[in-house]
Scaffold this active site. Structure first.
Site, short mmCIF file in Angstrom:
data_model
loop_
_atom_site.label_atom_id
_atom_site.label_comp_id
_atom_site.label_asym_id
_atom_site.label_seq_id
_atom_site.Cartn_x
_atom_site.Cartn_y
_atom_site.Cartn_z
CB CYS A 1 -2.47 11.88 2.67
SG CYS A 1 -1.25 11.82 2.16
CG HIS B 1 -6.76 13.46 -2.11
ND1 HIS B 1 -5.41 14.28 -1.78
CD2 HIS B 1 -5.98 11.68 -1.78
CE1 HIS B 1 -4.99 12.86 -0.66
NE2 HIS B 1 -5.59 11.89 -1.25
CD GLU C 1 -10.87 13.48 -5.51
OE1 GLU C 1 -11.25 14.68 -4.66
OE2 GLU C 1 -9.92 12.87 -5.28
CE LYS D 1 -2.65 14.41 -4.03
NZ LYS D 1 -3.85 15.36 -3.88
CG HIS E 1 0.04 11.89 -2.99
ND1 HIS E 1 -0.52 13.04 -2.33
CD2 HIS E 1 -0.69 10.36 -2.52
CE1 HIS E 1 -0.81 12.51 -1.55
NE2 HIS E 1 -1.16 10.88 -1.47
CG PHE F 1 -3.03 5.83 3.69
CD1 PHE F 1 -3.66 5.92 2.70
CD2 PHE F 1 -1.13 5.20 3.87
CE1 PHE F 1 -3.34 5.29 1.72
CE2 PHE F 1 -1.40 4.64 2.60
CZ PHE F 1 -1.55 4.50 1.31
#
Length: 417
Positions: free
Chosen positions: A167, A307, A318, A340, A345, A404
């Protein structure tokens, strides 16, 4: 001046996107600032047995609007989306790519690649045997072919990159493209990301991880960044592309400039295959690196596109990251959008989608909202521009992407005036 402190300057001169909110930049932006959601029941396969029945799909997309029929048949959907966004960005920039254009490059990122084509290949293999495998199967599946097709179709012969870092991938494509221009390897880079993961494997796999929301009764309110009742992200598909250009090259042709890309930072967590760094220090290092790269002090940041996936662990992590990177006092003063909530996402495309949102926020003086923010979370206590877009002019914005495997990337933009 085209160089600042001896370094070539990089500006944004073109934008293109195909998202769950619209099939171009203007329709996407209008839906975003209006607080709309792109979530709806899945149409690309029968999701009856999959536990999750909704996603943020691109709607009414016709690849033949952008791609010749014979070529389109040889592409996975993730590649078709990329080419549509790239053509939009090229047109928006007014760029005329010469037939032998060695100074124009491309960088197209993805997190997964041709997942839909992989599934089709496996279905065919099991049902009809290996001798009936399509000769185009591999080139539809592998994650570098979106970049390859963009280069072939647009005629770029400069650097050709294909980041595949989950991502964080398209933020890295943008940052690596800026570096290519700064280092003199190119004058123009068409860059961004693309993803089409709304497939059987995509939904089943992330559902098995308990990573995606199961609010089947209310898809539009399922993605809820920073909200106490968030239960996972909503799968999204999209492509977003930017034209980055060396400043004097852009000025020489009278290009419209949206923003300047000031800085880029990357780091790794080296902590966990999927969970974020619990200390916040390693993602914060990417932000600090991007700020230092652009000569920006933390207290100069006026806006953050986070994010913010809408996962319980990710959003609180975050929030800590922003406090570490910007300093707690300034973090509380800085507006933060979790877009998002509207787009879902979009995995490897998310960074480029959100980079464009950051650029438009600076250019138009409107901060997009974090929709579905209803119940405050004590661990998420910043200004998340809740539910309603905000008219506010800011000079410097940053966009975060975390993937990830511990990939962290941040890009910093300055409003062009």
């Amino acid at each position: 001046m085209g160089a600042e402190n001896g370094r070539r300057r990089v500006v944004v001169t073109g934008l293109g996107m195909v998202t769950p909110l619209g099939n171009d930049v203007e329709s996407t932006w209008a839906s975003l600032v209006a607080g709309e959601s792109g979530a709806a029941p899945i149409t690309q396969f029968d999701s009856t047995d999959y536990g999750v029945h909704f996603a943020c799909e691109v709607k009414d997309f016709d690849p033949l609007q952008w791609i010749e029929h014979k070529s389109a048949r040889r592409m996975d959907r993730y590649t078709q989306l990329a080419l549509a966004a790239a053509r939009q960005a090229e047109t928006d920039s007014g760029l005329q790519i010469a037939p032998e254009s060695e100074r124009v490059g491309a960088a197209v990122a993805t997190g997964i690649g041709g997942l839909k084509s992989f599934e089709s290949c496996m279905d065919n293999l099991y049902e009809r045997g290996p001798d009936r495998t399509s000769p185009f199967a591999i080139v539809q599946i592998i994650p570098n072919l979106a970049a390859g097709w963009v280069s072939m179709e647009l005629g770029t012969r400069g650097p050709l990159l294909a980041e595949c870092t989950a991502c964080a991938a398209s933020n890295m494509a943008i940052g690596d493209s800026a570096d290519a221009i700064r280092l003199g390897r190119a004058d123009v880079m068409i860059c961004g990301g693309t993803e089409s993961p709304v497939t059987r494997v995509g939904i089943a796999g992330f559902n098995a991880m308990r990573a995606i929301s199961r609010r089947n009764d209310d898809p539009a309110r399922a993605s809820r960044p920073f909200d106490l009742e968030r239960d996972g992200f909503v799968m999204g598909e999209a492509s977003a592309m930017l034209v980055l250009e060396e400043l004097e090259h852009a000025r020489a042709r009278g290009a419209r400039i949206y923003a300047e890309l000031l800085g880029y930072g990357v780091s790794s967590d080296a902590a966990h295959v999927s969970d974020p760094d619990p200390t916040g220090e390693n993602p914060a290092r990417a932000i600090r690196m991007a700020l230092a790269d652009g000569g920006v002090a933390p207290e100069e940041v006026g806006y953050v596109n986070a994010h913010a996936t809408s996962t319980p662990i990710g959003d609180s992590a975050e929030t800590r990251v922003l406090k570490v990177a910007l300093g707690e006092e300034h973090a509380y003063r800085t507006p933060v959008s979790g877009t998002k909530g509207a787009t879902g996402h979009c995995l490897g495309a998310a960074g480029a989608v959100e980079a464009i949102f950051t650029i438009l926020a600076l250019d138009r003086g409107v901060l997009p909202p974090t929709i579905n923010y209803e119940v405050p979370d004590p661990e998420c206590d910043l200004d998340y521009v809740p539910n309603t877009a905000r008219a506010q002019q800011v000079e410097i914005g940053l966009s975060n992407s975390f993937g990830f495997g511990g990939h962290n990337a941040c890009v910093v933009f300055r409003r062009w005036s």
